[in-house]
Structure formats: C-alpha cells, structure tokens
Design a protein around this motif. Structure first.
Motif, PDB file in Angstrom:
ATOM      1  N   GLU A 167     -44.585   9.941  18.840  1.00 37.21           N
ATOM      2  CA  GLU A 167     -43.824  10.029  17.594  1.00 37.21           C
ATOM      3  C   GLU A 167     -44.156  11.304  16.840  1.00 37.21           C
ATOM      4  O   GLU A 167     -43.308  11.851  16.121  1.00 37.21           O
ATOM      5  N   ALA A 168     -45.394  11.786  17.005  1.00 35.55           N
ATOM      6  CA  ALA A 168     -45.828  12.999  16.308  1.00 35.55           C
ATOM      7  C   ALA A 168     -46.954  13.639  17.102  1.00 35.55           C
ATOM      8  O   ALA A 168     -47.668  12.969  17.849  1.00 35.55           O
TER       9      ALA A 168
ATOM     10  N   GLN B  43     -46.783  17.306  13.612  1.00 30.84           N
ATOM     11  CA  GLN B  43     -45.405  17.709  13.888  1.00 30.84           C
ATOM     12  C   GLN B  43     -44.621  16.486  14.375  1.00 30.84           C
ATOM     13  O   GLN B  43     -44.984  15.875  15.376  1.00 30.84           O
ATOM     14  N   GLN B  44     -43.562  16.125  13.662  1.00 32.42           N
ATOM     15  CA  GLN B  44     -42.744  15.012  14.087  1.00 32.42           C
ATOM     16  C   GLN B  44     -41.990  15.380  15.376  1.00 32.42           C
ATOM     17  O   GLN B  44     -41.506  16.504  15.520  1.00 32.42           O
TER      18      GLN B  44
ATOM     19  N   LEU C  32     -38.815  15.155  16.950  1.00 38.95           N
ATOM     20  CA  LEU C  32     -37.464  14.863  16.483  1.00 38.95           C
ATOM     21  C   LEU C  32     -36.564  14.365  17.610  1.00 38.95           C
ATOM     22  O   LEU C  32     -35.672  13.548  17.391  1.00 38.95           O
ATOM     23  N   SER C  33     -36.779  14.882  18.824  1.00 42.65           N
ATOM     24  CA  SER C  33     -35.996  14.457  19.976  1.00 42.65           C
ATOM     25  C   SER C  33     -36.720  14.901  21.235  1.00 42.65           C
ATOM     26  O   SER C  33     -37.655  15.707  21.178  1.00 42.65           O
TER      27      SER C  33
ATOM     28  N   GLU D  33     -38.538  18.398  20.873  1.00 42.02           N
ATOM     29  CA  GLU D  33     -38.231  19.185  19.684  1.00 42.02           C
ATOM     30  C   GLU D  33     -39.136  18.714  18.560  1.00 42.02           C
ATOM     31  O   GLU D  33     -39.187  17.511  18.241  1.00 42.02           O
ATOM     32  N   LEU D  34     -39.871  19.651  17.962  1.00 43.80           N
ATOM     33  CA  LEU D  34     -40.819  19.335  16.897  1.00 43.80           C
ATOM     34  C   LEU D  34     -40.284  19.810  15.553  1.00 43.80           C
ATOM     35  O   LEU D  34     -39.320  20.590  15.489  1.00 43.80           O
ATOM     36  N   THR D  35     -40.921  19.387  14.500  1.00 44.05           N
ATOM     37  CA  THR D  35     -40.504  19.787  13.153  1.00 44.05           C
ATOM     38  C   THR D  35     -40.397  21.304  13.042  1.00 44.05           C
ATOM     39  O   THR D  35     -39.428  21.836  12.501  1.00 44.05           O
ATOM     40  N   ASP D  36     -41.379  22.006  13.573  1.00 43.66           N
ATOM     41  CA  ASP D  36     -41.420  23.467  13.441  1.00 43.66           C
ATOM     42  C   ASP D  36     -41.475  24.163  14.797  1.00 43.66           C
ATOM     43  O   ASP D  36     -42.084  25.233  14.917  1.00 43.66           O
TER      44      ASP D  36
ATOM     45  N   ARG E  29     -41.296  23.507  19.351  1.00 45.71           N
ATOM     46  CA  ARG E  29     -41.050  22.666  20.517  1.00 45.71           C
ATOM     47  C   ARG E  29     -42.277  22.669  21.435  1.00 45.71           C
ATOM     48  O   ARG E  29     -43.147  23.545  21.373  1.00 45.71           O
TER      49      ARG E  29
END
Length: 577
Positions: free
Chosen positions: A487-488, A492-493, A495-496, A520-523, A525
């Motif tokens: 999940e994180a 960094q979340q 996202l997909s 794909e991460l918040t900021d 990959r």
C-alpha cells in the motif's frame, strides 16, 4: 516440472559423451585438445560448465567466454551459428543471396578469426558478403547494412565485457537488432545445422562473393551524423576522450574534427585498440575506475568535457568539471535527459518522437512534453527502442529524434538503428559548445532542467541469490506480487501497479510479456524484475522532488536518494528478500 524447478543434471558419462561428440565436430585443433584434456581428466565440474548446456541464441545474438565446448565462444559455434543464420535468411528474405550480409568485428583477441570464419560460412552458403577487414565500431557495421541494403549484419563483439568474452551480434530487418519471433526462428535453424566440420566454407580471399565494404560508407556515415545533430556554433572547447582500448578512436577523432573541435586530447595509454584491456579491470565506462585515466588527463589540460566510449563504441559516458578542480561523472539518465532537451530544442520535426527504456528516468517524459514531443517507453534494450521508433514512424507519421537507455546507450536520429556512442559523443560535445557560447556549462543546464521539471533521482538495488535455490527464492518473491502489492513504500503511497507478466495483448509489441512489476508512487515510481543474465532481483526507484529557488540541489538530491534507497529496501522486504 515447474518453470522454476531445475532440470536433471547430466552425469559424468553423459557429459563425456557430449564432449566427445563435440570434439568430433570441432574444426579447431586447439579447442579439441582443450576439451579432450577435460574428458581424460574426468573433470565433471568443468565438463558440466562446458557441455552441460549450450550458449543460447537470443535477441542479442550470442555472448560468452572464449573456449572449448557448446557453452563457449569458439570457431565451431561461429560456424554453426553463421550457417543457421544463412539458412534462415535464404528461407525468409527475398533476394537474400544477392543482398547478402555485412560482417564486422572489434579488437578482441579472437574477433578477427571469428569474423573470417563467419564470412567463409556465409559465402559457402551462397550469400554475398561485404565485410570490414579491420576492427570497426559496432554502429558503423549496423550503418553499413542500412546503406548497402544487406539482408543482415553480424558483428563479432562482446562490447564492454571482460577480455575473456566474445560475442556474435545480429542485425536483420530494418538494419536493427532482431526481435521476437526472429530470434527463435534463427535459433531453430542453428539447432538444425549439422556438425561444424561438415559445413561448406569458401576462402574469403579468393571468393567472388566476398568484398570489403566500400570506403565511401565511412564518409557517408560521418555526413549523416553531421546532418542529424543541431548546428552548434560557439567557442572551441578542450575535450578529453578515451576509447578504453576499443575501436572508436579513429572515427570519433574524424567526427570531432569535422564538427570543428580542434583542441582534442586522447588518453595515450588507452588510445590503441587492444583486446587485453591492459589499463582497466573491466572495460565498461560505468565501472568505478574505468575513467580515471581520462579524468587525470582532463585535470592536466583543464578540459571542458571528458567523453568515453566502451570498446565497441556503442555507448557514451561523460564527465564535466565540478567547480572544485575535479570532474563529475554524469549518469546515463543525466546524459539522456540533457541530449533529449538539446536535440528536441534543435529539431524542426513536426511530430517529434523520443524513446527510452522503461528503467530510464521518467524525467525524460517531462522534458519531451515541454517541446510537444511524443515520449515512448519500451522494455530494456535498444532492439525495443528501435522497434518502437520504426513502428511509430510508420503508423503515426512521427519523426524519431533521439532514444536512450540508462546504461549509457544513445541514438541520435535515424543514422543507426541502434545505440551509437560516436554520434552521441559529437552531439554531446555540441551541446557543451552551445552552452559555452552563452556563458553556461553542462552542469548549469542540468540544474536548470531540474528547477524546471523537478529534481529526479534514480537508485538501483540488486539482491543476489546464487544457485538453483536462489533462483527459486527470486521466483517466489515475484510470485507474491501476483496477489499482493504494498500500500505504501517509505511514506510513498502506491497509487497503481502494472504487472507486465499479463495483459501483453493490450500493450504495444515493445512492451511484450515480461517478468516485471511497476508501481506508481506519490512522487515517482518503482520497478522490480529478475535479471535476465544473473541470479539477481533488481529494483529500480525513481523519485521526484520539487525544488525551491533557495534549495541546494546537491543536498536535496542526497535527501531524495536516501528516500529512494528506503523505498527499494522496503519493496525487497515486502517480497521476502
């Protein structure tokens, strides 16, 4: 048997029988004796290494240690591979016999002998052959296939591998590296070939089918390189160059002189082609210490730019002054971003296209968007970059401007449908000169791009698990991602995610099914995949940080890199490694 369960291992009697069969078909007394000595000694471990498996022909051709046996590079392997390729061409390519094959080789110890053997086999199969009788850069051989409209090209080279290696690289349709399914078809033709001693040969020195590549091809290559890069007037720069004992020196010096770079210094100890690579432990400009001699010379002459090619001259490395009396080695991602920006800024294409490998920095996409260019990502390897370029040129009317991969590969325009360290070297020198004309440096431009697009950092993390048990561990780790994703990671979340093992029918062919998962991460990959050549799991993390005017880029980069390292470590822990 599962995909990850090791195949039954041949016993000593079987290994000796395989070795004797190979000896009977080997045309070379040296390697026959080498393998016979192992049979006589009953050296099971070494026989298993030599004949327990064979070198596999793939999209990069062949590459391996030189020596006796099916799992080594030798004259017998060269003969069977060349005949298999010849049979494939004659069966699948119209006018293959007349269009023929181009052959070239690098300066490795066995390369000329292997090249002559390949020429003799191709001519023996009835194919016209044009070849370079002296060592030449890999990109020049690929270019020669294009302008001579040959059915294929072969280069005997192991690129930047250690001196004990050699290889057999194949270009075919479109003067580009082969891609599936051609690799499997050629491999099947090789497998169907009989013993090496039974393969017909023609003397390259007397055959009417064999001729040297016309000297005019080199002039055409340099002319096309000049036309493919932007005009860059400016002051003469002091340049230092090393070919790392490879074959790029002559053409790089010619290309630089024609581009107006007169103050050009070649590292004396590494200037001449030498397949022993006496001054470097590993002739790869990415390796620590490989560019030390070039940097030392740069300090002596106060160079504005240091450039290097790998031994077959298809990769480019660069270093720039660090402002403190030393030199900063640029990463492949930094070189790629800088050349993407420079070449798009100087392009007059209506529909410009740039392509990069999927493990290269996503910043490339942001730079392309600034110029309204289409950016495409492919699987790792220039065969995929060039395949995507050709398809998008045909289907969408795009104009390919530049392609790169983070492992120091660059291709400027369509001069060569592969990475070309010579064309990239002159283009990068032009970039430096155009900046100097404005009172700026390469480092200044890189900082400007970071402040415009955000500061991107890249981190690679490798986990080695040797042996069959290790391979099973890696497979288990990757299998976990079929049903679970984090999940994180390090704050960094996620996202997909995209699992490239499935859904290939919904993607373009240059993103075929591949053992890789991307997040794909918040900021940024992260990507995770097993190595295709070593018992390793590789994790790639790219993070982006906003930059304020007052920020120190070096300090901000270190902060982001520490976070990227933690992302990689947490992803490794998530999959159980």
């Amino acid at each position: 048997m599962s995909d990850h369960e090791p195949a039954p291992q041949p016993q000593l009697d079987d290994l000796q029988a395989r070795a004797r069969a190979w000896i009977a078909g080997d045309p070379d007394e040296t390697t026959r004796s080498e393998l016979q000595a192992l049979v006589d000694a009953g050296d099971e471990a070494e026989l298993r290494e030599r004949v327990g498996v064979g070198l596999e022909f793939g999209t990069a051709g062949l590459r391996g240690i030189v020596g006796a046996g099916t799992n080594r590079m030798n004259l017998a392997v060269i003969r069977r591979t060349s005949r298999g390729l010849a049979d494939h061409l004659l069966a699948t390519v119209p006018d293959a016999a007349d269009r023929g094959v181009v052959v070239g080789f690098d300066a490795r110890i066995d390369s000329e002998a292997f090249a002559r053997e390949a020429v003799a086999v191709f001519a023996g199969a009835g194919l016209k052959v044009q070849w370079f009788p002296s060592p030449r850069p890999t990109p020049l051989v690929a270019y020669a296939q294009k302008v001579l409209d040959a059915a294929a090209a072969v280069v005997i080279t192991a690129s930047h591998n250690p001196p004990e290696y050699n290889g057999y690289k194949v270009y075919a349709e479109g003067a580009a590296q082969i891609v599936p399914p051609a690799d499997a078809a050629i491999a099947a033709a090789i497998e169907a070939t009989g013993p090496s001693v039974d393969i017909p040969l023609v003397d390259p020195l007397t055959s009417d089918l064999v001729a040297p590549v016309p000297a005019s091809v080199v002039d055409r290559y340099l002319d096309e390189l000049a036309a493919a890069r932007p005009d860059t007037p400016g002051p003469d720069l002091t340049l230092v160059y090393t070919p790392l004992h490879g074959v790029g020196g002559e053409l790089v010096q010619r290309a630089m002189a024609e581009a107006g770079f007169a103050d050009f210094h070649v590292v004396p100890s590494q200037a001449e082609p030498d397949g022993r690579f006496p001054t470097v432990r590993f002739p790869n400009p990415e390796e620590p210490g490989a560019m030390d001699a070039a940097v030392e010379l740069a300090r002596e002459v106060d160079a504005d730019l240091v450039i290097a090619n790998d031994p077959d001259a298809d990769r480019l490395a660069a270093a720039v002054p660090d402002g403190a009396g030393g030199y900063r080695l640029l990463t492949g991602n930094q070189i790629g971003v800088l050349l993407t920006d420079h070449l798009l800024a100087g392009s007059d294409a209506d529909r410009p296209l740039v392509v990069a490998s999927i493990v290269s920095t996503p910043m490339f996409r942001d730079v392309a968007a600034h110029y309204g260019a289409h950016a495409e990502f492919t699987l790792t390897g220039f065969k995929w970059i060039c395949a995507a370029a050709r398809d998008l040129e045909r289907a969408d009317g795009r104009s390919f401007v530049y392609g790169f991969e983070e492992a120091l590969g660059s291709s400027v325009g369509t001069v060569v449908r592969d990475k070309d360290g010579i064309g990239a070297a002159v283009a990068f020198a032009g970039l430096a000169r155009s900046l100097a004309a404005e009172g700026r440096t390469v480092s200044d431009r890189l900082d400007e791009l970071y402040r415009r697009h955000g500061l991107w950092v890249s981190h690679q993390h490798s986990i080695t698990r040797p042996g069959s048990a290790g391979l099973a561990e890696i497979a288990t780790a990757m299998a976990k991602l079929e049903t679970q994703v984090p999940e994180a990671l390090a704050g960094q979340q996620v996202l997909s995610s995209v699992d490239y093992r499935t859904g290939a029918e919904e993607r373009p062919p240059w993103l075929e099914a591949h053992d890789m998962v991307a997040f794909e991460l918040t900021d940024g990959r992260a990507l995770i995949r097993p190595s295709g050549t070593e018992p390793k799991l590789k994790i790639y993390v790219d993070l982006r940080g906003e930059v304020r005017p007052e920020d120190d880029l070096d300090a901000r980069s270190e902060e982001l890199l520490a976070r990227a390292t933690t992302v990689a470590e947490e992803l490794a822990a998530f999959v159980g490694l």
